[in-house]
Design a protein around this motif. Sequence first.
Motif, mmCIF file in Angstrom:
data_model
loop_
_atom_site.group_PDB
_atom_site.id
_atom_site.type_symbol
_atom_site.label_atom_id
_atom_site.label_comp_id
_atom_site.label_asym_id
_atom_site.label_seq_id
_atom_site.Cartn_x
_atom_site.Cartn_y
_atom_site.Cartn_z
ATOM 1 N N LEU A 132 19.182 -46.676 63.879
ATOM 2 C CA LEU A 132 18.454 -46.668 62.611
ATOM 3 C C LEU A 132 17.904 -45.289 62.270
ATOM 4 C CD1 LEU A 132 16.452 -50.035 62.719
ATOM 5 C CD2 LEU A 132 18.671 -49.575 61.656
ATOM 6 N N HIS A 133 17.285 -44.642 63.238
ATOM 7 C CA HIS A 133 16.545 -43.413 62.933
ATOM 8 C C HIS A 133 17.324 -42.130 63.198
ATOM 9 C CE1 HIS A 133 12.801 -45.474 62.002
ATOM 10 N NE2 HIS A 133 13.026 -46.259 63.045
ATOM 11 N N LEU A 134 18.202 -42.118 64.198
ATOM 12 C CA LEU A 134 18.939 -40.903 64.517
ATOM 13 C C LEU A 134 20.288 -40.849 63.808
ATOM 14 C CD1 LEU A 134 18.188 -40.597 68.343
ATOM 15 C CD2 LEU A 134 16.874 -39.730 66.398
ATOM 16 N N ALA A 135 20.961 -41.987 63.699
ATOM 17 C CA ALA A 135 22.286 -42.009 63.074
ATOM 18 C C ALA A 135 22.209 -42.322 61.575
ATOM 19 C CB ALA A 135 23.179 -43.024 63.777
ATOM 20 N N LEU A 136 21.585 -43.429 61.217
ATOM 21 C CA LEU A 136 21.507 -43.817 59.803
ATOM 22 C C LEU A 136 20.396 -43.095 59.041
ATOM 23 C CD1 LEU A 136 22.110 -47.672 60.081
ATOM 24 C CD2 LEU A 136 23.633 -45.995 59.030
ATOM 25 N N LYS A 137 19.398 -42.610 59.767
ATOM 26 C CA LYS A 137 18.265 -41.899 59.149
ATOM 27 C C LYS A 137 17.668 -42.724 57.995
ATOM 28 C CE LYS A 137 20.335 -37.412 60.270
ATOM 29 N NZ LYS A 137 19.581 -37.238 61.512
ATOM 30 N N ILE A 138 17.274 -43.953 58.329
ATOM 31 C CA ILE A 138 16.773 -44.877 57.315
ATOM 32 C C ILE A 138 15.494 -44.355 56.663
ATOM 33 C CG2 ILE A 138 17.828 -46.904 58.361
ATOM 34 C CD1 ILE A 138 15.061 -47.577 59.534
ATOM 35 N N LYS A 139 15.306 -44.783 55.393
ATOM 36 C CA LYS A 139 14.123 -44.420 54.623
ATOM 37 C C LYS A 139 13.576 -45.667 53.938
ATOM 38 C CE LYS A 139 16.008 -39.831 53.582
ATOM 39 N NZ LYS A 139 16.470 -38.932 52.494
ATOM 40 N N PRO A 140 12.272 -45.687 53.640
ATOM 41 C CA PRO A 140 11.699 -46.835 52.923
ATOM 42 C C PRO A 140 12.422 -47.086 51.606
ATOM 43 C CG PRO A 140 9.961 -45.407 53.752
ATOM 44 C CD PRO A 140 11.250 -44.667 53.984
ATOM 45 N N ARG A 221 36.421 -51.370 58.251
ATOM 46 C CA ARG A 221 36.924 -50.979 56.920
ATOM 47 C C ARG A 221 36.210 -51.746 55.821
ATOM 48 N NH1 ARG A 221 43.268 -50.087 55.223
ATOM 49 N NH2 ARG A 221 42.829 -49.051 53.227
ATOM 50 N N ASP A 222 36.010 -53.038 56.027
ATOM 51 C CA ASP A 222 35.306 -53.848 55.027
ATOM 52 C C ASP A 222 33.865 -53.381 54.885
ATOM 53 O OD1 ASP A 222 35.200 -56.239 53.235
ATOM 54 O OD2 ASP A 222 33.750 -56.911 54.730
ATOM 55 N N SER A 223 33.219 -53.015 55.998
ATOM 56 C CA SER A 223 31.844 -52.520 55.932
ATOM 57 C C SER A 223 31.758 -51.226 55.133
ATOM 58 C CB SER A 223 31.295 -52.298 57.349
ATOM 59 O OG SER A 223 31.077 -53.524 58.004
ATOM 60 N N LEU A 224 32.746 -50.359 55.293
ATOM 61 C CA LEU A 224 32.770 -49.129 54.511
ATOM 62 C C LEU A 224 32.835 -49.423 53.017
ATOM 63 C CD1 LEU A 224 35.197 -47.129 56.804
ATOM 64 C CD2 LEU A 224 32.871 -46.397 56.224
ATOM 65 N N HIS A 225 33.528 -50.485 52.654
ATOM 66 C CA HIS A 225 33.660 -50.853 51.241
ATOM 67 C C HIS A 225 32.454 -51.654 50.734
ATOM 68 C CE1 HIS A 225 37.682 -49.292 50.306
ATOM 69 N NE2 HIS A 225 37.928 -49.518 51.591
ATOM 70 N N CYS A 226 31.524 -51.972 51.634
ATOM 71 C CA CYS A 226 30.248 -52.563 51.215
ATOM 72 C C CYS A 226 29.234 -51.493 50.855
ATOM 73 C CB CYS A 226 29.656 -53.410 52.353
ATOM 74 S SG CYS A 226 30.583 -54.884 52.795
ATOM 75 N N THR A 227 29.587 -50.226 51.084
ATOM 76 C CA THR A 227 28.631 -49.128 51.056
ATOM 77 C C THR A 227 28.700 -48.348 49.755
ATOM 78 O OG1 THR A 227 29.017 -48.951 53.447
ATOM 79 C CG2 THR A 227 27.778 -47.166 52.404
ATOM 80 N N ALA A 228 27.539 -48.019 49.226
ATOM 81 C CA ALA A 228 27.451 -47.257 47.988
ATOM 82 C C ALA A 228 27.896 -45.815 48.211
ATOM 83 C CB ALA A 228 26.014 -47.277 47.466
ATOM 84 N N PRO A 229 28.386 -45.132 47.160
ATOM 85 C CA PRO A 229 28.708 -43.713 47.293
ATOM 86 C C PRO A 229 27.509 -42.934 47.837
ATOM 87 C CG PRO A 229 29.523 -44.560 45.212
ATOM 88 C CD PRO A 229 28.688 -45.649 45.816
ATOM 89 N N GLY A 230 27.773 -42.079 48.808
ATOM 90 C CA GLY A 230 26.700 -41.327 49.442
ATOM 91 C C GLY A 230 26.016 -42.067 50.566
ATOM 92 N N GLY A 231 26.365 -43.337 50.767
ATOM 93 C CA GLY A 231 25.764 -44.139 51.824
ATOM 94 C C GLY A 231 26.396 -43.878 53.174
ATOM 95 N N THR A 232 25.862 -44.536 54.205
ATOM 96 C CA THR A 232 26.302 -44.278 55.578
ATOM 97 C C THR A 232 26.537 -45.577 56.331
ATOM 98 O OG1 THR A 232 25.007 -42.229 55.634
ATOM 99 C CG2 THR A 232 25.724 -43.130 57.751
ATOM 100 N N HIS A 259 29.751 -41.973 54.275
ATOM 101 C CA HIS A 259 29.682 -41.328 55.584
ATOM 102 C C HIS A 259 29.884 -42.357 56.693
ATOM 103 C CE1 HIS A 259 27.959 -37.831 53.523
ATOM 104 N NE2 HIS A 259 27.210 -38.702 52.874
ATOM 105 N N LEU A 260 30.610 -41.957 57.732
ATOM 106 C CA LEU A 260 30.851 -42.817 58.893
ATOM 107 C C LEU A 260 30.372 -42.099 60.145
ATOM 108 C CD1 LEU A 260 32.070 -45.261 60.373
ATOM 109 C CD2 LEU A 260 34.295 -44.091 60.294
ATOM 110 N N THR A 261 29.522 -42.769 60.924
ATOM 111 C CA THR A 261 29.022 -42.189 62.161
ATOM 112 C C THR A 261 28.951 -43.280 63.223
ATOM 113 O OG1 THR A 261 27.239 -40.842 63.126
ATOM 114 C CG2 THR A 261 26.580 -42.593 61.601
ATOM 115 N N ILE A 262 28.537 -42.902 64.439
ATOM 116 C CA ILE A 262 28.330 -43.873 65.509
ATOM 117 C C ILE A 262 26.989 -43.572 66.175
ATOM 118 C CG2 ILE A 262 30.806 -44.044 65.981
ATOM 119 C CD1 ILE A 262 30.093 -42.542 68.692
#
Length: 322
Positions: A132-140, A221-232, A259-262
């Motif tokens: 959540l915090h290191l890879a996705l860098k979530i924000k409120p 692949r399906d998860s990537l297509h659930c994601t908004a432009p600029g999302g991760t 963006h795709l990360t692990i």
Amino acid sequence: MKAAVLYQPGGAENFVLENRPIPTPNADQVLVRVKAFGLNRSELMTRKGLSPNVGLPRVLGIECVVELDPAGKLKPGQKVAAFMGGMGRDFDGSYAEYAVLPQSLLYPFESHLSWEQLGAIPEMFQTVYGSLHLALKIKPDETLLIRGGTSSIGMLATQLAKRSGLTVLATTRKPDKRELLSGNGADHLLIDDGSLAEKVRAIYPDGVEKVLELVGASTLRDSLHCTAPGGTVCMTGMLSEQWSVADFAPMEYIPATVHLTIYDSGQIRVDQQSFQQFIRDVEAGAIRLSISKSFRLSEIVEAHQFMESNSAGGKLVVLTGN
């Protein structure tokens, strides 16, 4: 000491519970008395022979909480957590009453929680916090899809994301687990049939900002297509037990600007202060640990069979004491 040893890959019945001499540490190692450890899907894959470069026989187990042996290098009775760093893969891990571990893996901590509760924490916390915090860098105020929401990682990720002010969409393959997800704080519940993009975009037409992918390569692949432009999208789990994507063509596979990360706690570790604070939050009741069931070391076969049945709605813990 008693240890559960895997001599050949295959079913859970391949574990052999045997008596072994207590190992002797070298200059860079510490002898620890294992009190509890959590079970992980990666250990199931190793048991099946799906983890590359793991030599057998091997004592599996990528995490544990321990009480330092009086002959150890830190103070007697000190509680310590250990995880990853080659445990159960490059060298014998936590499926035993004692283990010899590199001193660099040890996280000393203080807590009055039970060993069962503590056994659920190390890898689960590290994986969730890091994802959540290191890879996705979530924000409120962001939207987060957690694919694999009823797994132990998914359950904790929902709680930590909600505490950080996110809106959470959580998935399950089983309609009867809807109540489990809603009781854990998820805002939207989705039944995962392998294709979620249309369901997600029915709620958020542009897609979600962040995705925690716990099912793995089969749904990535399906998860990537659930994601908004600029999302991760962060792929952290492999509940599907699939390591790779066949015929991966990045230009076709990944939507533009997504963006795709692990996250892998074996590569990047959360700091010790955050680990201790998490334990304090659990002690204060601010975070609920989702522990599905606990077993004894002598029940390791049954524990792995239960994990493989996908019946758990939370973490499975094994205790080594009586």
